[in-house]
Design an enzyme around this catalytic site. Structure first.
Site, PDB file in Angstrom:
ATOM      1  N   TYR A  43       0.853  -1.192   0.000  1.00 17.96           N
ATOM      2  CA  TYR A  43       0.000   0.000   0.000  1.00 17.96           C
ATOM      3  C   TYR A  43       0.886   1.239   0.000  1.00 17.96           C
ATOM      4  CZ  TYR A  43      -2.980   3.718   1.744  1.00 17.96           C
ATOM      5  OH  TYR A  43      -3.646   4.909   1.888  1.00 17.96           O
ATOM      6  N   GLU A 101      -3.743   7.467  -3.792  1.00 17.87           N
ATOM      7  CA  GLU A 101      -3.502   6.153  -3.214  1.00 17.87           C
ATOM      8  C   GLU A 101      -3.262   5.089  -4.279  1.00 17.87           C
ATOM      9  OE1 GLU A 101      -6.043   5.145   0.535  1.00 17.87           O
ATOM     10  OE2 GLU A 101      -6.749   3.878  -1.094  1.00 17.87           O
TER      11      GLU A 101
END
Ligand code: GDP
Ligand code: MN
Length: 379
Positions: free
Chosen positions: A101, A189
């Site tokens: 991530y 993101e």
């Protein structure tokens, strides 16, 4: 404003972030055509403003163009977290060795972007943060200098031991930071950032939220807004130039000024109620805004009573009273209204309201207690 993955990935790719090429489809046959052009195994992905599409069945692998069409058939029209899927993204499938991530958010407390990375990617980062916070590394970026190469590399080594992979990830973080700042984002993101069995580092998902305040400067970004994917009452409010956020409670609030609106919501909660919305009619006087505000609030079936809290300065309270009068003449309002107003042209406002059988309170505590008691009776 949230962007769809297919929109965000265009900006990511333009910044050099390695992502497989792909295209967006609105019908199964379009999806099949794209899959045929791409060749090999493809991934069909629901385009909605929600995470967790994978878990919800909105991400499917397809071995052939025919299967891509079938997957699109299943996904198009599906509802994910209350949102109906109108488009799918078709991309070549990547082989995945690991999922990480990488995200950037604007942190209000430190007044700077914060870069967060975790080797526990592919799943909800909120879940990782709650259960295993030690698996997330964070770095506040000084906006004067931007994300410096050694900082990015430091975080990249938190994800990968392999030097080549860490270098590739560091570069991606710098590119992500560029996308974030160049487009006035509040969030950028990549989840997952994957490694392939051959050792390449690729972004397989793209998420961007653009700060609404950026949109006047950037009409090109404003064009990316998908109103069909947004809360209808918020779309209506934006068109009426009202600052409006829908909430879960049942006390509708009409207030002038963001600070007073926050204070009003606090007081509603303090006296045991739940606000149905944040609504700021703004500083200027305009009865139309009040009419629009009432129209939007009364279309929310959860609303059991409405509170006006007006502190008249530039806003003339008689304009607000006229707005209420006009609205009540234009459409039925089935729920009780409590009005608290004070300030500019107060006497005129009071007499306008009296003329339509309403009383105006001047004390904020009293008005809030009254409206909370009303919704509690209605429950
Ligand atoms: P989200 O669940 O809404 O965040 O959607 P993502 O785009 O992150 O996809 C969810 C999951 O699908 C990823 O974490 C991967 O495990 C899987 N996935 C997505 N793209 C690919 C791909 O190209 N190949 C493979 N094997 N899996 C993929
Ligand atoms: Mn994802």
């Amino acid at each position: 404003m949230n962007l769809h993955e297919y929109q965000a990935r265009t900006l990511f790719r333009a910044a050099g972030i390695p992502m497989p090429d792909g295209d967006v489809a609105t019908t199964p046959s379009e999806a099949e055509t794209i899959a045929r052009r791409l060749g090999g195994t493809t991934v069909i992905k629901a385009q909605v403003h929600a995470g967790g599409r994978g878990k919800a069945g909105g991400v499917k692998l397809a071995g052939t163009p025919g299967e891509a069409g079938e997957a699109a058939e299943k996904i198009l029209g599906m509802t994910i977290k209350g949102l109906v899927v109108q488009r799918v993204l078709v991309v070549p499938a990547a082989e995945i060795a690991s999922e990480a991530y990488v995200g950037l958010i604007m942190d209000r407390a430190t007044q700077r972007p914060v870069l967060m990375v975790s080797a526990a990617g592919g799943i909800d980062i909120e879940e990782v943060a709650a259960r295993t916070p030690e698996k997330i590394a964070r770095l506040g970026v000084d906006p004067r200098y931007g994300l410096l190469p050694h900082q990015a590399l430091g975080l990249a080594f938190f994800l990968y031991r392999d030097v080549a992979q860490a270098r590739a990830a560091a570069r991606i973080m710098e590119q992500l930071y560029q996308v974030f700042t160049a487009n006035g984002c509040s969030l950028a993101e990549i989840n997952p950032l994957v490694t392939t069995p051959e050792g390449r580092v690729l972004a397989l998902d793209a998420k961007l939220s653009v700060d609404d305040n950026e949109l006047d400067r950037r009409p090109d970004l404003a064009l990316l807004r998908d109103e069909s994917a947004e809360e209808p009452s918020e779309v209506q409010a934006r068109r009426a130039n009202l600052t409006f956020i829908k909430l879960e409670g049942n006390v509708g609030c009409v207030v002038n000024g963001a600070g007073l609106a926050m204070a009003t919501m606090d007081l509603v909660k303090y006296y045991g109620g739940e606000p149905a919305n944040f609504l700021d009619i703004g500083g200027s006087s305009n009865p139309d805004k009040v009419v629009n505000a009432l129209r939007i609030i009364t279309s929310d079936r959860n609303v059991k009573a409405i509170l006006f809290n007006i502190f008249g300065g530039i806003t003339r309270t008689d304009d607000v009273a006229n707005g209420i009068k006009t609205a009540l003449a234009q459409f039925p309002v089935q729920v009780p209204i409590v009005v608290r107003l004070t300030g500019t042209n107060e006497a005129a406002a009071v007499s306008i309201l009296q003329g339509i059988g309403m009383t105006a309170l001047s004390d904020m505590d009293e008005a809030v207690q009254k409206v909370v008691a009303m919704v509690q009776e209605a429950a």
